[in-house]
Scaffold this active site. Sequence first.
Site, PDB file in Angstrom:
ATOM      1  N   LEU A 130       0.867  -1.116   0.097  1.00  0.00           N
ATOM      2  CA  LEU A 130      -0.108   0.054  -0.009  1.00  0.00           C
ATOM      3  C   LEU A 130       0.758   1.325   0.004  1.00  0.00           C
ATOM      4  O   LEU A 130       1.909   1.141   0.709  1.00  0.00           O
ATOM      5  CB  LEU A 130      -0.920  -0.059   1.216  1.00  0.00           C
ATOM      6  CG  LEU A 130      -1.729   1.071   1.479  1.00  0.00           C
ATOM      7  CD1 LEU A 130      -2.971   1.054   0.683  1.00  0.00           C
ATOM      8  CD2 LEU A 130      -2.079   1.435   2.857  1.00  0.00           C
ATOM      9  N   HIS A 131       0.575   2.179  -0.807  1.00  0.00           N
ATOM     10  CA  HIS A 131       1.069   3.494  -0.736  1.00  0.00           C
ATOM     11  C   HIS A 131       0.141   4.616  -1.376  1.00  0.00           C
ATOM     12  O   HIS A 131      -0.689   4.342  -2.285  1.00  0.00           O
ATOM     13  CB  HIS A 131       2.565   3.730  -1.559  1.00  0.00           C
ATOM     14  CG  HIS A 131       2.245   2.877  -2.963  1.00  0.00           C
ATOM     15  ND1 HIS A 131       2.115   1.747  -3.441  1.00  0.00           N
ATOM     16  CD2 HIS A 131       2.264   3.817  -4.169  1.00  0.00           C
ATOM     17  CE1 HIS A 131       1.999   1.729  -4.757  1.00  0.00           C
ATOM     18  NE2 HIS A 131       2.062   2.906  -5.011  1.00  0.00           N
ATOM     19  N   GLN A 132       0.266   5.779  -0.645  1.00  0.00           N
ATOM     20  CA  GLN A 132      -0.675   7.013  -1.131  1.00  0.00           C
ATOM     21  C   GLN A 132      -0.005   7.919  -1.793  1.00  0.00           C
ATOM     22  O   GLN A 132       1.087   8.143  -1.385  1.00  0.00           O
ATOM     23  CB  GLN A 132      -1.413   7.425   0.248  1.00  0.00           C
ATOM     24  CG  GLN A 132      -2.419   8.782  -0.021  1.00  0.00           C
ATOM     25  CD  GLN A 132      -3.644   8.866   0.694  1.00  0.00           C
ATOM     26  OE1 GLN A 132      -4.381   8.021   0.499  1.00  0.00           O
ATOM     27  NE2 GLN A 132      -3.358   9.603   1.838  1.00  0.00           N
TER      28      GLN A 132
END
Length: 172
Positions: A130-132
Amino acid sequence: MSAPTRAGDPDGLERIWTPHRMAYVRTAVDDEGCPFCSIPGRPDEEALVVARGEAAYVVLNLHPYNPGHLLVVPYRHVADLTELSPEEAGELMTMTQQALRTVRAVAQPHSFNVGLNLGRSAGGSLSEHLHQHVVPRWTGDANFITVVGGTKTLPQLLEDTRTLLAEAWSRA
């Protein structure tokens, strides 16, 4: 109900072909493992880390859409937002807010795109971790030079951008 279309039938949509994006679509975790898991073990300057928290860190995107394109990444290797603990989710959002303040202070963008690509088909080239995305935007920043000229224009070296953002992080 209308009849299904066949490949090549007109559908009224314009197409912009971006073959350079296949590098992202085909990206897979290589023999070295997950790049987001290896970044925290490297020096900030080398890894382009802007800030570190208890549960997440902020790093410049190696393939930015615009100057100052940041990624807010949990240290823990999870693929989906629902897998984060409340503490991890809270810090991910707090660091995203601080990223917005910092980029605003340094670069004065007109707007931002902020978001998650959950899963490969959603555009997540490194969907296993996950990465924003925090992407600064300026009026008129979208152009065709990347598609037509095969060139991405960035006005500053990533190392220089990282230094500016890291120095401004605690002040913003």
